[in-house]
Design an enzyme around this catalytic site. Structure first.
Site, PDB file in Angstrom:
ATOM      1  N   THR A  36       0.850  -1.187   0.000  1.00 19.85           N
ATOM      2  CA  THR A  36       0.000   0.000   0.000  1.00 19.85           C
ATOM      3  C   THR A  36       0.887   1.238   0.000  1.00 19.85           C
ATOM      4  OG1 THR A  36      -0.030   0.068   2.384  1.00 19.85           O
ATOM      5  CG2 THR A  36      -1.808  -1.146   1.321  1.00 19.85           C
TER       6      THR A  36
ATOM      7  N   GLU B 188      -5.839  -3.282  -1.394  1.00 23.85           N
ATOM      8  CA  GLU B 188      -6.329  -4.426  -0.615  1.00 23.85           C
ATOM      9  C   GLU B 188      -7.460  -5.173  -1.323  1.00 23.85           C
ATOM     10  OE1 GLU B 188      -5.596  -1.470   0.495  1.00 23.85           O
ATOM     11  OE2 GLU B 188      -4.798  -1.505   2.539  1.00 23.85           O
TER      12      GLU B 188
ATOM     13  N   LYS C 161     -14.407  17.744  11.104  1.00 24.72           N
ATOM     14  CA  LYS C 161     -15.466  17.788  12.111  1.00 24.72           C
ATOM     15  C   LYS C 161     -15.545  19.211  12.658  1.00 24.72           C
ATOM     16  CE  LYS C 161     -17.870  14.448  14.525  1.00 24.72           C
ATOM     17  NZ  LYS C 161     -17.788  13.419  15.531  1.00 24.72           N
TER      18      LYS C 161
ATOM     19  N   TRP D   9     -20.090  16.869  10.575  1.00 24.98           N
ATOM     20  CA  TRP D   9     -19.130  16.486   9.548  1.00 24.98           C
ATOM     21  C   TRP D   9     -19.273  17.351   8.296  1.00 24.98           C
ATOM     22  CZ3 TRP D   9     -18.823  10.409   9.195  1.00 24.98           C
ATOM     23  CH2 TRP D   9     -18.301   9.926  10.396  1.00 24.98           C
TER      24      TRP D   9
HETATM   25  P1  AMP Z   1      -4.761   2.636  -2.961  1.00 27.81           P
HETATM   26  O1  AMP Z   1      -4.659   1.395  -2.185  1.00 27.81           O
HETATM   27  O2  AMP Z   1      -3.498   3.433  -2.996  1.00 27.81           O
HETATM   28  O3  AMP Z   1      -5.297   2.413  -4.327  1.00 27.81           O
HETATM   29  O4  AMP Z   1      -5.793   3.588  -2.222  1.00 27.81           O
HETATM   30  C1  AMP Z   1      -7.112   3.180  -1.956  1.00 27.81           C
HETATM   31  C2  AMP Z   1      -7.910   4.359  -1.496  1.00 27.81           C
HETATM   32  O5  AMP Z   1      -8.030   5.313  -2.561  1.00 27.81           O
HETATM   33  C3  AMP Z   1      -9.329   4.052  -1.115  1.00 27.81           C
HETATM   34  O6  AMP Z   1      -9.433   3.505   0.176  1.00 27.81           O
HETATM   35  C4  AMP Z   1      -9.971   5.429  -1.232  1.00 27.81           C
HETATM   36  O7  AMP Z   1      -9.714   6.225  -0.097  1.00 27.81           O
HETATM   37  C5  AMP Z   1      -9.248   6.029  -2.409  1.00 27.81           C
HETATM   38  N1  AMP Z   1     -10.079   5.885  -3.611  1.00 27.81           N
HETATM   39  C6  AMP Z   1      -9.952   4.990  -4.605  1.00 27.81           C
HETATM   40  N2  AMP Z   1     -10.894   5.193  -5.548  1.00 27.81           N
HETATM   41  C7  AMP Z   1     -11.652   6.232  -5.139  1.00 27.81           C
HETATM   42  C8  AMP Z   1     -12.795   6.921  -5.653  1.00 27.81           C
HETATM   43  N3  AMP Z   1     -13.343   6.602  -6.814  1.00 27.81           N
HETATM   44  N4  AMP Z   1     -13.308   7.932  -4.907  1.00 27.81           N
HETATM   45  C9  AMP Z   1     -12.762   8.299  -3.736  1.00 27.81           C
HETATM   46  N5  AMP Z   1     -11.681   7.695  -3.202  1.00 27.81           N
HETATM   47  C10 AMP Z   1     -11.138   6.674  -3.888  1.00 27.81           C
END
Ligand code: AMP
Length: 549
Positions: free
Chosen positions: A189, A334, A441, A446
């Protein structure tokens, strides 16, 4: 009663074998800045066999050793995507945009044995290779001088050159049968806090996820498609596009290191992709370019946008000015990463269809989703109750690499805690309002930073807007808006404040405004809100404070 069905393992070598034979004439095109490089899927199959022989015989990869990649999206990376898992080893895609310390940490944590590196990235890898204790072989792709690597790592590593290493290898490999639950690929990640965490995809999860990607409710890939895979192969497996392409027979167009708007526009005009996938910032840049240059992008039927929230203004601009449908999707490292895709249900038209398209999308059968409250109590899927999104399914990780048990911060009773906050509708559409750690917040209520950003980005003068919560003596937290203005455009903070005041609840309108040249980005191109908050705390932003509208 047991079934009578054959128990054929779902494995990556099956996807490779299928693509390289049935779809042998499909091609992967790699952009070079000059004449593009082309390789048929049949040839990818033969090259994968040669790489597997070389890794086994010259680099000692005989079991589940980790073979890392430090590569752009290109043909060689695609070959590694197939060769390494198919031979029973584990592909580890290193993120070239992480700091050298993090790259070394990840390589050590994964116990990488080999690194395949693009010659243009040798100086970058040289900054971390000295601290990688398990790497024994480096394979250089392209003609660069590996001296900096040798200088940094000494004779602990053997340096090979891709072309020479593969030259005399056999073009057929007897791919072993593997346990479909064994690891095939490893991704860490991007972790803006704490150490990066590893997710190990299985052959089975990759297979099932690839099938899902091809379904019409997801990306609808087929043999007449050409997919421009801009999303990096080191970030969440390029959304599974390489594997899905071999499964479906779609050709691939790879940008290599040419990721700016001008070459991407050129690629689209020359290679005529039908689909493309990237994070919103790439599309924002491309839109600005297309608005000022005459480029034929008519081949694109859809572009998939995910990784961060897609501003509705971006969707409308592409549809209205360039006739391209922007499809919004959500996922995480994940979750392999496909979680949901925003395609309106039957019967939704006009404004109603647009409202579905703004959401993060509908979950497929393979991803169960629920929303939970602060104590983990499930909330109704009524499209209104706001809480943390949790998911589970056959391509969702159950824990992180190296952990004996699921980390309680990230997993709850068999569910993955996504850290994303939002709602779930009765018909399975997720709408996210924030990351849990980015929620603002104010006076106990929120405020959605995503809603403020999306609304600001609908203003014609605004290129990008990033909103974060900052401490406030009266309300605990208030939103701070940082704004990047389009080249040549002018707008004042007062005008933006008044623009927002007509579109969101007045108490949510930020008092604090800063105009910036660019929003800081994470290693995978998302707004880095942690950096924005700390710049504000350090006084590094030129902030104007306005009265309420
Ligand atoms: P990663 O593992 O780096 O791909 O990050 C995953 C995170 O990216 C998710 O838990 C979200 O917070 C964010 N994310 C991915 N796609 C979207 C989306 N379409 N809208 C908002 N957040 C997103």
């Amino acid at each position: 009663m047991r079934s009578t069905m054959m128990d054929a393992p779902l494995q990556v070598s099956r996807i490779l074998g299928h693509g390289a034979s049935v779809h042998g004439s499909a091609e992967v095109v790699t952009w070079t800045g000059g004449e593009p490089r082309r390789m048929s899927y049949a040839e990818v199959g033969r090259t994968a066999a040669r790489l597997a022989h070389a890794l086994r015989d010259e680099c000692g990869v005989t079991g589940d050793e980790r073979v890392a990649t430090f590569l752009w999206n290109n043909t060689e990376h695609l070959v590694a995507y197939f060769a390494v898992p198919s031979m029973g080893a584990v592909l580890h895609t290193l993120n070239i945009r992480l700091s050298p310390d993090q790259v070394a940490y990840i390589a050590d944590h994964a116990a990488d044995h080999v690194v395949l590196v693009d010659s243009t990235l040798i100086p970058l890898l040289a900054r971390s290779i000295g601290a990688m204790t398990t790497v024994r072989h480096v394979v250089v792709v392209g003609g660069g001088d590996p001296a900096p690597l040798v200088a940094a790592a000494g004779d602990r590593i053997a340096v090979h050159h891709w072309d020479a290493l593969l030259a005399d290898q056999p073009e057929v490999y007897d791919w072993p049968e593997v346990d479909e639950r064994d690891a095939a690929a490893l991704c860490y990640t991007s972790g803006t806090t704490g150490d990066p965490k590893g997710v190990a995809y299985s052959h089975r999860s990759i297979y099932l996820h690839s099938v899902q990607i091809c379904l019409p409710e997801a990306f609808g890939l087929g043999p007449t498609d050409r997919e421009l895979a801009i999303v990096p192969m080191f970030h969440a497996m390029s959304w599974g596009l390489p594997y899905a392409a071999f499964l479906s027979g779609a050709s691939l167009v790879m940008p290599d290191r040419f990721l700016q708007a001008a070459p991407i526009a050129e690629m689209i005009a020359a290679e005529r992709p039908t689909l493309a996938g990237a994070v919103p910032t790439i599309w924002t840049d491309l839109l600005a370019y297309l608005d000022t240059h005459d480029v034929d992008v008519s081949s694109l039927r859809e572009v998939i946008v995910g990784g961060s929230a897609c501003p509705p203004a971006l969707m409308h601009a592409f549809a209205e000015r360039h006739g391209i449908d922007v499809i919004h999707a959500w996922g995480m490292t994940e979750t392999s990463p496909l979680g949901s895709v925003a395609r309106p249900p039957a019967g939704a038209t006009g404004e109603a269809a647009w409202r579905y398209r703004y959401t993060q999308g509908r979950v497929p059968a393979g991803v169960a989703a629920r929303i939970v409250g602060p104590a983990g109590e499930p909330l109704p899927a009524d499209g209104a109750s706001v809480g943390e999104l949790e998911v589970r399914g056959p391509w969702v990780t159950a824990r992180y690499v190296g952990d004996d048990a699921p980390d309680a911060e990230k997993f709850r009773a068999g569910w993955l805690r996504t850290g994303d906050v939002g709602t779930l509708s009765p018909d399975g559409f997720i709408t996210l309002t924030d990351r849990a750690k980015d929620v603002i917040k104010s006076g106990g209520e929120w405020i959605s930073s995503v809603e403020l950003e999306n609304t600001l980005m609908a203003h014609p003068a605004v290129l990008e807007a990033c909103v974060v919560g900052v401490p406030d003596p009266r309300w605990d937290e208030r939103p701070l808006a940082t704004v990047v203005v389009h080249e040549g455009a002018t707008v004042t903070a007062e005008e933006l404040r008044d623009f927002l005041a007509g579109r969101v609840a007045r108490w949510q309108v930020p008092e604090r405004w800063a105009f910036v040249d660019a929003v800081p980005r994470t290693s995978v191109g998302k707004f880095d809100k942690k950096v924005v908050r700390s710049r504000y705390a350090d006084g590094g932003l030129d902030v104007r404070e306005l009265s309420a509208p």
